[in-house]
Design an enzyme around this catalytic site. Structure first.
Site, PDB file in Angstrom:
ATOM      1  N   LYS A 492      33.221  18.318  80.805  1.00 17.25           N
ATOM      2  CA  LYS A 492      33.080  19.640  81.413  1.00 17.25           C
ATOM      3  C   LYS A 492      31.600  19.965  81.615  1.00 17.25           C
ATOM      4  O   LYS A 492      30.738  19.322  81.015  1.00 17.25           O
ATOM      5  CB  LYS A 492      33.735  20.682  80.509  1.00 17.25           C
ATOM      6  CG  LYS A 492      33.150  20.722  79.101  1.00 17.25           C
ATOM      7  CD  LYS A 492      34.007  21.528  78.153  1.00 17.25           C
ATOM      8  CE  LYS A 492      33.345  21.608  76.788  1.00 17.25           C
ATOM      9  NZ  LYS A 492      34.262  22.071  75.754  1.00 17.25           N
ATOM     10  N   TYR A 716      -1.240  31.331  82.202  1.00 22.10           N
ATOM     11  CA  TYR A 716      -1.023  32.762  82.462  1.00 22.10           C
ATOM     12  C   TYR A 716      -1.262  33.624  81.224  1.00 22.10           C
ATOM     13  O   TYR A 716      -1.007  33.195  80.096  1.00 22.10           O
ATOM     14  CB  TYR A 716       0.432  32.997  82.887  1.00 22.10           C
ATOM     15  CG  TYR A 716       0.716  32.603  84.320  1.00 22.10           C
ATOM     16  CD1 TYR A 716       0.041  33.216  85.380  1.00 22.10           C
ATOM     17  CD2 TYR A 716       1.677  31.640  84.589  1.00 22.10           C
ATOM     18  CE1 TYR A 716       0.326  32.852  86.685  1.00 22.10           C
ATOM     19  CE2 TYR A 716       1.965  31.277  85.891  1.00 22.10           C
ATOM     20  CZ  TYR A 716       1.281  31.884  86.936  1.00 22.10           C
ATOM     21  OH  TYR A 716       1.554  31.530  88.223  1.00 22.10           O
TER      22      TYR A 716
HETATM   23  C1  PLP Z   1      34.270  21.431  74.593  1.00 26.48           C
HETATM   24  C2  PLP Z   1      35.514  21.218  73.872  1.00 26.48           C
HETATM   25  C3  PLP Z   1      35.663  20.131  72.974  1.00 26.48           C
HETATM   26  C4  PLP Z   1      34.546  19.215  72.586  1.00 26.48           C
HETATM   27  O1  PLP Z   1      33.786  19.800  71.558  1.00 26.48           O
HETATM   28  P1  PLP Z   1      32.555  19.040  70.905  1.00 26.48           P
HETATM   29  O2  PLP Z   1      32.093  19.923  69.835  1.00 26.48           O
HETATM   30  O3  PLP Z   1      31.556  18.876  71.974  1.00 26.48           O
HETATM   31  O4  PLP Z   1      33.083  17.751  70.423  1.00 26.48           O
HETATM   32  C5  PLP Z   1      36.908  19.899  72.444  1.00 26.48           C
HETATM   33  N1  PLP Z   1      37.948  20.724  72.729  1.00 26.48           N
HETATM   34  C6  PLP Z   1      37.834  21.785  73.542  1.00 26.48           C
HETATM   35  C7  PLP Z   1      39.011  22.633  73.791  1.00 26.48           C
HETATM   36  C8  PLP Z   1      36.626  22.067  74.150  1.00 26.48           C
HETATM   37  O5  PLP Z   1      36.506  23.114  74.960  1.00 26.48           O
END
Ligand code: PLP
Length: 821
Positions: A492, A716
């Site tokens: 994602k 700056y």
């Molecule tokens: C993002 C996500 C993960 C992965 O989590 P990590 O801490 O990066 O391993 C697993 N399950 C769901 C539902 C997620 O949204």
């Protein structure tokens, strides 16, 4: 070199049901690199994470007829015209065959081991000695338990010198590599922390490595490294030792001085009473050390070869890996502009094949004459033409006299030019469009001129992504799980900022079970680019139902409203059994059904046929911290209950999963049927696991260096107050690239040549300033913002955030460059 299958069966002591005559010239261990099925012998290897026996059926269809297996299956018996050699251990069988093959040759063989520089020393030696010897050497860094036997297999009667690398990551491995390489001369480059995790101490690792030199007549090493020198003595190898040293004027090769200039160094050394001056086109310590090994080796092997000064000045840097770079006109470039032998061509074509982005893209190969092959050109180019066709290249551009002469051999779209310049000046050069171009040529064709012209010049800050590290991390977690447990890889948010397509492609190749994206459009992008494994969409919007169905994307369903909308849509479209994933809220209190919702949920699901529940899952709120372990266990317990109730209600088997990365590290006993791997894939461990490899490096380079006197200010708002006369470097990365402005004024640091340099003053939009006082840095030098030497977790800590936010904040204008070792 060829062997009959009968000979091979005898050499590896295999049993077999029957044997049909067959001649083997190629050993295959990876089904994906098949080129010549009739002559290939496939070794079905079993590793912790995979089993080569699975690919036999597919290979049989592709006309492979010879297999080495460790178990038979009824399926194999149906393949009547195939040979199956049965052995206990297929890796050992491969190694045995290599040992046999090696014994046939009585030529000097150099075995190189050490922590760093093995490949560079090997390639330098090749450059320095190829006019005097017909050299066979390991392709790229084939130095493992598999790579070494495959390298040795290339030895043939025409070779007069062998150069092979040996790498180990565990005790006992060298013992097996030693008889395969059976080196007559050894080089140990250096010893460091690399691959240390399976050894008790550096000393133990060194002792292991030295085992390679058991039967060597000479051993070359850095005499100033006391750890190595002592170990050589302890291993009773001193009488064969050839040390080079900066301090000991009695050493076989005494380096009296090294003078570094802007672009070259002069090495002054003394051997056998002679003084020599050797000029090399490098100034960095690693390259100098590598050259010193080469000089010592040459003095031993063929002292006169050192007299040819020009060879050293012409040494070329060694490209260690294949990169994919963005080119002009929507092209992608794979650069391999430093050699063109047939083995490395095979590897490069495999890499090209695996990097295909979309079917519409054309596969183009720009290839120079193949030099020093020792084969008659006619049969050589026939072989190249066959290989190119099998690897599905669409178009070849051949450059060089031989290419022009043997152009007829190629049966694909083709053009030929006598010289690189002729090609660059041709009208065809301007017409590249939407092609994946592999640029591969012997160094003297100077194909870097072609790649420079085709490369898209953009912002100089890049995010480098090591795809091998992704694979390593994936397999690392896989090895912690039961073989039947499935894995979802979370890609994602553009693959945690790293680039979802390249990642997805790599993971698909390594047979990951599922991918998960945040929104439907991310999934659609992946489908467009040829990703075919199942994809879960975590936050499907109602408006995107079309995109979901059209791309076979599987939604997460977390509410009745969503469920009903989805079922209605399947009915409208006449779709049945569309897979969905039910999310349960067990304490995170984000999206999801509750335990109390399950009875109604089951009722709703049973009364329709549009959807089927493929999996049920929940998400842990605090799996990374032992402070919350009781809570985590209660979440798991609640989930177990809910999932059981759902499965019973639906009356079919449903995949269950709750663990994220930290969950896998800390609660593997609750892995259920599947796990979801996120941040760890990207090299960051939630609970401090040591075995992960760094995946991404944010890198830029120095634009300008200036001296700033004490009392001035930098940047700056005059916030960068200079207390002592300082050297300040300006680098092209600012907050618009994702370098958080809170790292201004010394909070943040960057790394140049292994040294930390603080950020001075306020970070600007597109640039910032760093203090490089006392560091040997030049304009154009590489600067690391985060990576191996400066972990992203350290940056996150300074900013009071988490690595996830740092990764996903890197601006899209920062070019992502993907590579494999
Ligand atoms: C993002 C996500 C993960 C992965 O989590 P990590 O801490 O990066 O391993 C697993 N399950 C769901 C539902 C997620 O949204």
């Amino acid at each position: 070199m060829e062997y009959s299958i009968k000979e091979i069966a005898e050499i590896i002591a295999a049993t077999y049901p029957k044997l049909k005559d067959s001649t083997i010239s190629i050993l295959l261990t990876d089904s994906r690199s098949l080129s010549f099925p009739e002559q290939s012998l496939f070794f079905a290897l079993k590793t912790k994470t995979n089993d080569g026996h699975k690919y036999i059926k597919e290979l049989y269809k592709l006309r492979v007829r010879n297999f080495v297996v460790s178990e038979m299956s009824p399926d194999f018996e149906k393949m009547k015209d195939a040979n199956f050699l049965i052995v206990k251990d297929t890796v050992r069988a491969l190694q045995k065959l290599a040992i046999f093959h090696r014994k046939r040759f009585n030529i000097p063989v150099i075995g190189i081991t050490g922590s760093n520089g093995k490949t560079v020393v090997k390639e330098f030696l090749y450059q320095l000695l190829h006019t005097e010897f017909n050299i066979v050497r390991s392709p790229r860094s084939y130095n493992s338990q598999l790579g070494v036997p495959l390298s040795i297999w290339q030895m043939s009667d025409k070779n007069t010198l062998g150069i092979f690398e040996a790498g180990i990551s565990q005790p006992d491995e060298m013992e097996r590599l030693q008889p395969i390489i059976a080196p007559t001369i050894g080089i140990i480059t250096n010893i460091g922390e690399a691959h240390q995790e399976n050894f008790i101490s550096i000393k133990q690792k060194l002792q292991e490595k030295l085992m390679l030199f058991k039967d060597c007549e000479a051993i070359i090493y850095d005499g100033d490294d006391t750890v190595i020198a002592n170990s050589i003595e302890a291993a009773c190898l001193s009488h064969k030792a050839i040390a080079w040293s900066h301090t000991d004027s009695e050493a076989p090769l005494y380096i009296s001085s090294i003078e570094k200039m802007a672009h070259q160094s002069i090495i002054r050394c003394t051997t056998l009473g002679f003084d020599r001056f050797i000029t090399i086109p490098f100034t960095d310590d690693a390259s100098i050390e590598n050259v010193l090994h080469c000089i010592a080796l040459m003095l031993y092997l063929k002292p006169t070869s050192v007299n040819n000064e020009a060879r050293f000045t012409k040494l070329e840097p060694v490209a260690m890996r294949l990169d994919v770079k963005q080119g002009i006109n929507n092209c992608l470039l794979i650069n391999d502009t430093y050699n063109s032998d047939i083995n490395s061509l095979d590897i490069a074509l495999d890499f090209q094949q695996s990097r295909m982005v979309s079917r519409e893209m054309k596969r183009t190969l720009i290839l120079s004459d193949i030099l020093q092959s020792g084969t008659l050109p006619k049969s050589l180019y026939k072989k190249v033409a066959d290989m190119v066709q099998r690897k599905k290249v669409d178009r070849i551009i051949g450059i060089g006299k031989d290419m022009v002469t043997f152009g007829d051999t190629f049966n694909i779209e083709k053009e030929f030019y006598n010289t690189t310049t002729e090609f660059i000046n041709s009208s065809s050069f301007k017409n590249f469009n939407n092609e994946l171009i592999l640029i591969k040529g012997s160094r003297h064709f100077h194909f870097e001129q072609i790649s420079d012209l085709l490369e898209k010049k953009v912002h100089e800050t890049i995010l480098e992504v090591n795809l091998d590290a992704i694979v390593h991390n994936f397999n690392y977690y896989r090895s912690k799980l039961k073989p039947e447990t499935k894995m979802v890889c979370m890609v994602k948010a553009f693959g945690y900022g790293i680039g979802s397509y390249e990642l997805a492609k790599t993971l698909q190749e390594h047979r990951c079970d599922y991918l998960a994206v945040a929104v439907a459009d991310e999934g659609a992008e992946l489908r467009k680019e040829g990703i075919s494994i199942p994809i879960i969409v975590m936050n499907p919007e109602f408006s995107s139902l079309n995109v979901l169905f059209e791309n076979q994307l599987e939604p997460e369903v977390y509410s009745f409203r969503m469920l009903d909308a989805f079922i209605r849509e399947t009915e409208k479209r006449g779709i049945t059994s569309y897979p969905i994933h039910i999310k349960i809220d067990t304490g995170m209190h984000r999206l999801g059904f509750e335990l109390g919702d399950i009875p109604l949920l089951c009722e709703r699901i049973k009364g329709q046929s549009g959807i089927v529940v493929r999996s049920v899952f929940s998400h842990l709120a605090g799996s990374d911290s032992d402070e919350f372990d009781d809570f985590t266990l209660s979440q798991i317990e609640l989930f177990t209950q809910a999932a059981k109730a759902l499965e019973e209600g639906c009356e079919y088997k449903i995949i269950k999963h709750i663990l994220n990365s930290a969950g896998i590290e800390r609660f593997a006993e609750h892995q259920k049927d599947m796990v979801r791997l996120g941040i760890s894939l990207y090299g960051v461990s939630a609970s401090g696991q040591k075995g992960l490899h760094n995946v991404s490096t944010l890198r830029t380079s120095i634009l300008q260096i200036r001296n700033v006197p004490a009392g001035s200010t930098v940047g700056y708002s005059r916030r960068g107050k200079i207390e002592h006369d300082s050297r300040i470097a300006i680098i092209p990365i600012g907050y618009a690239d994702g370098l958080n402005r809170r790292l201004s004024c010394g909070v943040g640091e960057v790394v140049i040549k292994g040294k930390r340099c603080p950020i001075v003053g306020n970070i600007c939009m597109d640039t910032c300033m760093i203090d490089i006082t006392g560091i040997d840095a030049h304009e154009g030098d590489s600067v690391i913002i985060f990576g191996e030497e400066l972990p992203v977790s350290e940056l996150a800590e300074k900013l009071g955030t988490i690595p996830y936010e740092i990764f996903t904040s890197i601006s899209p204008r920062v070019k992502r460059v993907y590579f494999r070792e």
